[in-house]
Design a protein around this motif. Structure first.
Motif, PDB file in Angstrom:
ATOM      1  N   VAL A 104       0.398  -1.248   0.228  1.00 38.61           N
ATOM      2  CA  VAL A 104      -0.396   0.371  -0.072  1.00 38.61           C
ATOM      3  C   VAL A 104       0.693   1.223   0.015  1.00 38.61           C
ATOM      4  O   VAL A 104       2.038   1.604   0.575  1.00 38.61           O
ATOM      5  CB  VAL A 104      -1.063  -0.477   0.960  1.00 38.61           C
ATOM      6  CG1 VAL A 104      -1.722   1.288   1.154  1.00 38.61           C
ATOM      7  CG2 VAL A 104      -2.055  -1.260   1.265  1.00 38.61           C
ATOM      8  N   LEU A 105       0.350   2.094  -0.530  1.00 38.66           N
ATOM      9  CA  LEU A 105       1.584   3.586  -1.094  1.00 38.66           C
ATOM     10  C   LEU A 105       1.174   4.144   0.651  1.00 38.66           C
ATOM     11  O   LEU A 105       0.373   4.266   1.216  1.00 38.66           O
ATOM     12  CB  LEU A 105       0.974   4.028  -1.773  1.00 38.66           C
ATOM     13  CG  LEU A 105       1.445   3.182  -3.920  1.00 38.66           C
ATOM     14  CD1 LEU A 105       0.589   4.824  -4.412  1.00 38.66           C
ATOM     15  CD2 LEU A 105       2.338   3.608  -3.982  1.00 38.66           C
ATOM     16  N   ASP A 106       3.157   4.620   0.756  1.00 38.34           N
ATOM     17  CA  ASP A 106       3.014   5.521   1.625  1.00 38.34           C
ATOM     18  C   ASP A 106       3.028   6.883   1.886  1.00 38.34           C
ATOM     19  O   ASP A 106       4.281   6.946   1.623  1.00 38.34           O
ATOM     20  CB  ASP A 106       3.235   4.879   3.192  1.00 38.34           C
ATOM     21  CG  ASP A 106       3.347   5.393   4.132  1.00 38.34           C
ATOM     22  OD1 ASP A 106       2.686   6.289   4.263  1.00 38.34           O
ATOM     23  OD2 ASP A 106       4.324   4.848   5.232  1.00 38.34           O
ATOM     24  N   PRO A 107       1.962   7.833   1.245  1.00 39.73           N
ATOM     25  CA  PRO A 107       2.608   9.196   0.981  1.00 39.73           C
ATOM     26  C   PRO A 107       2.907  10.098   2.391  1.00 39.73           C
ATOM     27  O   PRO A 107       4.371  10.878   2.226  1.00 39.73           O
ATOM     28  CB  PRO A 107       1.650   9.919   0.297  1.00 39.73           C
ATOM     29  CG  PRO A 107       0.415   9.496   1.261  1.00 39.73           C
ATOM     30  CD  PRO A 107       0.439   7.903   1.189  1.00 39.73           C
ATOM     31  N   GLN A 108       2.878   9.599   3.241  1.00 43.71           N
ATOM     32  CA  GLN A 108       3.319  10.221   4.554  1.00 43.71           C
ATOM     33  C   GLN A 108       4.652   9.915   4.715  1.00 43.71           C
ATOM     34  O   GLN A 108       5.677  10.267   4.911  1.00 43.71           O
ATOM     35  CB  GLN A 108       2.534   9.760   5.569  1.00 43.71           C
ATOM     36  CG  GLN A 108       3.229  10.508   6.803  1.00 43.71           C
ATOM     37  CD  GLN A 108       2.134  10.032   8.312  1.00 43.71           C
ATOM     38  OE1 GLN A 108       1.508   9.327   8.338  1.00 43.71           O
ATOM     39  NE2 GLN A 108       1.925  11.159   9.296  1.00 43.71           N
TER      40      GLN A 108
END
Length: 84
Positions: A13-17
């Motif tokens: 899952v992408l984690d921009p933070q």
């Protein structure tokens, strides 16, 4: 009874933070950080009568989005509380 719930994004899952934190660390000249995954910590103070099943239901119904997040439940002992 004190409970800690650690909620983290599932692998893939992408984690921009996390990416933003990683980028900021690089900009501050911190070397050797390969990746950052951000999550959240939720602390609960519950009655002794609260069951493990109740706590797990709290996580699956509200505290974590189980489609994209994992959670870990930690019951705090007196030693753990003192170290925090």
């Amino acid at each position: 009874m004190k409970i800690r719930i650690f909620v983290t994004l599932k692998n893939g899952v992408l984690d921009p933070q996390g990416k933003a934190i990683h980028h900021a660390l690089e900009n501050l000249d911190f070397k050797g950080v390969n990746d950052v995954r951000a999550g959240k910590l939720i602390e609960l103070d519950v009655d002794e009568s609260t069951t493990d099943s109740d706590i797990e239901k709290m996580c699956t119904k509200l505290l974590a989005n189980t489609v994209i997040e994992n959670f870990e439940i930690q019951k705090l002992t007196e030693q753990t509380i003192e170290k925090s």
